[in-house]
Design a protein around this motif. Sequence first.
Motif, PDB file in Angstrom:
ATOM      1  N   LEU A 128       8.057  47.355 133.588  1.00 37.78           N
ATOM      2  CA  LEU A 128       7.779  46.277 134.531  1.00 37.78           C
ATOM      3  C   LEU A 128       7.995  46.754 135.963  1.00 37.78           C
ATOM      4  O   LEU A 128       7.203  46.435 136.860  1.00 37.78           O
ATOM      5  CB  LEU A 128       8.669  45.077 134.226  1.00 37.78           C
ATOM      6  N   LEU A 265       3.586  37.405 131.524  1.00 39.50           N
ATOM      7  CA  LEU A 265       3.949  37.479 132.937  1.00 39.50           C
ATOM      8  C   LEU A 265       2.957  38.325 133.718  1.00 39.50           C
ATOM      9  O   LEU A 265       2.511  37.930 134.809  1.00 39.50           O
ATOM     10  CB  LEU A 265       5.361  38.059 133.061  1.00 39.50           C
ATOM     11  N   LEU A 266       2.590  39.469 133.177  1.00 34.87           N
ATOM     12  CA  LEU A 266       1.723  40.382 133.907  1.00 34.87           C
ATOM     13  C   LEU A 266       0.259  39.978 133.877  1.00 34.87           C
ATOM     14  O   LEU A 266      -0.476  40.242 134.831  1.00 34.87           O
ATOM     15  CB  LEU A 266       1.866  41.803 133.347  1.00 34.87           C
ATOM     16  N   ASN A 267      -0.178  39.343 132.817  1.00 33.75           N
ATOM     17  CA  ASN A 267      -1.612  39.105 132.631  1.00 33.75           C
ATOM     18  C   ASN A 267      -2.046  37.654 132.765  1.00 33.75           C
ATOM     19  O   ASN A 267      -3.245  37.400 132.895  1.00 33.75           O
ATOM     20  CB  ASN A 267      -2.037  39.606 131.241  1.00 33.75           C
ATOM     21  N   GLY A 272       2.880  37.472 138.002  1.00 36.78           N
ATOM     22  CA  GLY A 272       2.407  38.763 137.513  1.00 36.78           C
ATOM     23  C   GLY A 272       1.273  39.312 138.352  1.00 36.78           C
ATOM     24  O   GLY A 272       1.175  40.530 138.572  1.00 36.78           O
ATOM     25  N   ARG A 276       1.307  42.943 140.181  1.00 38.19           N
ATOM     26  CA  ARG A 276       0.280  43.974 140.056  1.00 38.19           C
ATOM     27  C   ARG A 276      -0.349  44.303 141.401  1.00 38.19           C
ATOM     28  O   ARG A 276      -0.701  45.463 141.671  1.00 38.19           O
ATOM     29  CB  ARG A 276      -0.797  43.517 139.066  1.00 38.19           C
TER      30      ARG A 276
END
Length: 422
Positions: A128, A265-267, A272, A276
């Motif tokens: 992360l 969270l990232l996608n 997120g 990124r």
Amino acid sequence: MHEQVVAHETGRDASEPPVPRSNQIVKEIFGGSAAISVLAVFLALVFGGILIVLTDETVAQTSAYFFSRPTDMLVAMWDAVAGAYSALFRGSVFNTLRADDLAVAFRPLTETLANATPLIAAGLGVALAFRVGLFNIGGRGQMLIAAAAAGYVGAYIPMPPVIHLLVALIVGLIGGALWGGIVGLLKARTGAHEVIVTIMLNYIAFYLVSFLLRTPGALQAPGQNNPKSGPILESAQFPALLGDQYNLNLGFILVIVATIYVWYLLNRSAMGFRFRAVGENPNAARVAGIKVERVYVQVMLIAGALVGLAGVYQVLGNFTGGFASGLDASIGFDAITVALLGRSKPWGVFFAGILFGALKAGSYTMQAAEGIPVDIVLVVQSFIVLFIAAPPLVRSIFRLPTPDPLFQWRTPKLARKAEVTK
């Protein structure tokens, strides 16, 4: 119209003949990061096999008369490598020698998952931070602080069973998050490099926990002189998933939940997206209105909590009667390798952690059955890092194509609209 839109979005000259999409997909699959990771593991196993051959006594004996009876040496080489890797398989996946008893035969798989649990948790924290452009090598310190916090609650503060486990878990996660948040705060406020800060915090955490384990009334068990805590109360221990005969416990379920959370969270979340964006280009993200300094603090808080989960697992999931300052067992640094092999993607980290858990679980069987040092597995892990860090080397060995950076798995949105209105 469709070709013009695609050419505009991908930057390709519209006068050039379009490349078949099937060819682009094949090129992306065989030259992409997933293929590089798989081939890096394969190459590492090949080089590990070479080292096994070079250190095998039977191979050394048969090499003395190689030119008179070359087949003896070749057979010895095959037996050494095949015996080592079959023992590795028996110790990590399925014990073929006890296939008649499935409960015993599948026990190695549960050992693999148990060994992989802290690696996955710590690897997610490292990955992360990677996605935001931060190099988090403070896993050891974050694990120790989380373990100390959870261990104190689990050993010295009696509570009802379910509540006790939840409180110990939450306190441990908070400890890891705060220790990681210090890194993000210093990075945001002073510009301090996170590598230097995390290294220093590792030392601080280690000596702080060591001091507490030697201090009566802090973490040291009452009535003993050894630097070790008291035993974790049963009400704070992770419950076993498959019974007491297996080491697999609730911690594995928690890392699955953590993997799903990091993926979401990232996608799928606005936070997120900011993570990124900062990871791609912090200056552009700042111009776009993203508070980069706040992102640094947020990501290190979450990363510290994830790494802290590994420390909590080492305390609440291993029922050895207490814990010492060496509980991290190099997991904080192995997590960097897991994150690299998983390409800093949640599910990639998950399966990379299982692979490293299998190597660790099988190495003991390999040593016991074939007399091969456990250090061979460490060499294999090192080769994995080497090849992961050098994708052009892997591509040149297997003559793989270089992926097109402009390739998109889905047709661009404008092109889809043009196709519909065509």
